[in-house]
Write a protein that holds these residues in place. Structure first.
Motif, short mmCIF file in Angstrom:
data_model
loop_
_atom_site.label_atom_id
_atom_site.label_comp_id
_atom_site.label_asym_id
_atom_site.label_seq_id
_atom_site.Cartn_x
_atom_site.Cartn_y
_atom_site.Cartn_z
N GLY A 82 7.55 57.54 41.71
CA GLY A 82 6.09 57.48 41.79
C GLY A 82 5.47 58.81 41.37
O GLY A 82 4.47 58.83 40.65
N THR A 83 6.06 59.90 41.81
CA THR A 83 5.56 61.22 41.43
C THR A 83 5.66 61.42 39.93
O THR A 83 4.72 61.90 39.29
CB THR A 83 6.34 62.33 42.18
N MET A 84 6.79 61.05 39.34
CA MET A 84 6.98 61.20 37.90
C MET A 84 5.95 60.35 37.14
O MET A 84 5.37 60.81 36.15
CB MET A 84 8.41 60.81 37.51
N THR A 85 5.73 59.13 37.59
CA THR A 85 4.76 58.25 36.93
C THR A 85 3.35 58.81 37.06
O THR A 85 2.59 58.83 36.08
CB THR A 85 4.84 56.83 37.53
N TYR A 86 3.00 59.28 38.23
CA TYR A 86 1.68 59.88 38.44
C TYR A 86 1.47 61.08 37.51
O TYR A 86 0.41 61.22 36.90
CB TYR A 86 1.53 60.30 39.91
N VAL A 87 2.48 61.92 37.36
CA VAL A 87 2.39 63.08 36.47
C VAL A 87 2.26 62.63 35.02
O VAL A 87 1.48 63.21 34.26
CB VAL A 87 3.60 64.03 36.69
N ALA A 88 2.97 61.59 34.62
CA ALA A 88 2.85 61.07 33.25
C ALA A 88 1.41 60.64 32.97
O ALA A 88 0.85 60.99 31.92
CB ALA A 88 3.80 59.89 33.05
N ILE A 89 0.80 59.93 33.89
CA ILE A 89 -0.58 59.48 33.72
C ILE A 89 -1.53 60.68 33.67
O ILE A 89 -2.43 60.75 32.83
CB ILE A 89 -0.98 58.50 34.86
N LYS A 90 -1.29 61.64 34.54
CA LYS A 90 -2.10 62.86 34.58
C LYS A 90 -2.03 63.61 33.25
O LYS A 90 -3.05 64.07 32.73
CB LYS A 90 -1.59 63.73 35.74
N ILE A 91 -0.85 63.70 32.68
CA ILE A 91 -0.67 64.38 31.39
C ILE A 91 -1.35 63.60 30.27
O ILE A 91 -2.02 64.18 29.41
CB ILE A 91 0.83 64.58 31.09
N ALA A 92 -1.18 62.28 30.26
CA ALA A 92 -1.83 61.44 29.24
C ALA A 92 -3.35 61.62 29.27
O ALA A 92 -3.99 61.68 28.22
CB ALA A 92 -1.45 59.97 29.43
N LYS A 93 -3.91 61.75 30.45
CA LYS A 93 -5.35 61.99 30.57
C LYS A 93 -5.71 63.40 30.13
O LYS A 93 -6.67 63.60 29.38
CB LYS A 93 -5.82 61.73 32.01
N LYS A 94 -4.93 64.38 30.57
CA LYS A 94 -5.20 65.78 30.23
C LYS A 94 -5.14 66.01 28.72
O LYS A 94 -5.96 66.73 28.16
CB LYS A 94 -4.20 66.70 30.94
N LEU A 95 -4.17 65.40 28.06
CA LEU A 95 -4.00 65.57 26.61
C LEU A 95 -4.80 64.54 25.81
O LEU A 95 -4.72 64.48 24.60
CB LEU A 95 -2.52 65.52 26.24
N ASN A 96 -5.54 63.70 26.53
CA ASN A 96 -6.50 62.76 25.96
C ASN A 96 -5.89 61.71 25.01
O ASN A 96 -6.45 61.41 23.97
CB ASN A 96 -7.64 63.52 25.26
N PHE A 97 -4.74 61.16 25.39
CA PHE A 97 -4.21 60.03 24.62
C PHE A 97 -4.05 58.79 25.49
O PHE A 97 -3.54 57.77 25.05
CB PHE A 97 -2.90 60.39 23.89
N TYR A 98 -4.56 58.84 26.71
CA TYR A 98 -4.42 57.72 27.64
C TYR A 98 -5.20 56.49 27.19
O TYR A 98 -4.76 55.38 27.42
CB TYR A 98 -4.81 58.14 29.06
N LYS A 99 -6.34 56.66 26.53
CA LYS A 99 -7.14 55.51 26.11
C LYS A 99 -6.48 54.73 24.98
O LYS A 99 -6.56 53.51 24.93
CB LYS A 99 -8.54 55.95 25.69
N ASP A 100 -5.82 55.44 24.06
CA ASP A 100 -5.13 54.77 22.96
C ASP A 100 -3.86 54.10 23.43
O ASP A 100 -3.41 53.12 22.83
CB ASP A 100 -4.79 55.77 21.85
N GLY A 101 -3.25 54.61 24.47
CA GLY A 101 -2.05 54.03 25.04
C GLY A 101 -0.84 54.92 24.88
O GLY A 101 -0.84 55.88 24.10
#
Length: 114
Positions: A63-82
């Motif tokens: 869960g911690t690893m997944t949470y960090v992955a999502i946090k990084i995707a948002k920080k680096l701004n590629f979360y919206k594209d997938g």
């Protein structure tokens, strides 16, 4: 901590690597052989050899690893594209280093996997 493992050397900063995120439980850094424009590895700071070694005491780490992955995707701004999150397990699963690690891939259309 055992520093024979390359991931432990990165965590302990004995090998230079571009660390993206680090806290007491996990470290995230760029993969040295990227398979996509964005390829980040997220690893526990304690050695857990594979997903087969997840148990009642350490199950929180996924869960911690997944949470960090999502946090990084948002920080680096590629979360919206997938993005894609992958964990390989043992030889047949494609795991080459005996230390649990999560691949965070993005920056392009990755295509269907299954």
């Amino acid at each position: 901590m055992n520093c024979k493992n390359i991931f432990m050397k990165i965590i302990k900063k004995k090998i230079k690597s571009k660390i993206i995120y680090q806290n007491k439980k996990v470290t995230a850094f760029e993969d040295i052989e990227p398979k996509s424009p964005i390829h980040i590895l997220i690893v526990p700071n304690k050695i857990i050899k594979s997903t087969n070694k997840i148990n009642k005491k350490n199950k929180h780490i996924i869960g911690t690893m997944t949470y960090v992955a999502i946090k990084i995707a948002k920080k680096l701004n590629f979360y919206k594209d997938g993005y894609r999150i992958v964990i390989n397990c043992n030889k047949h699963g494609g795991q080459t280093i005996p230390h649990l690690h999560m691949h965070l891939l993005g920056g392009k259309i990755l295509g269907n996997f299954c």
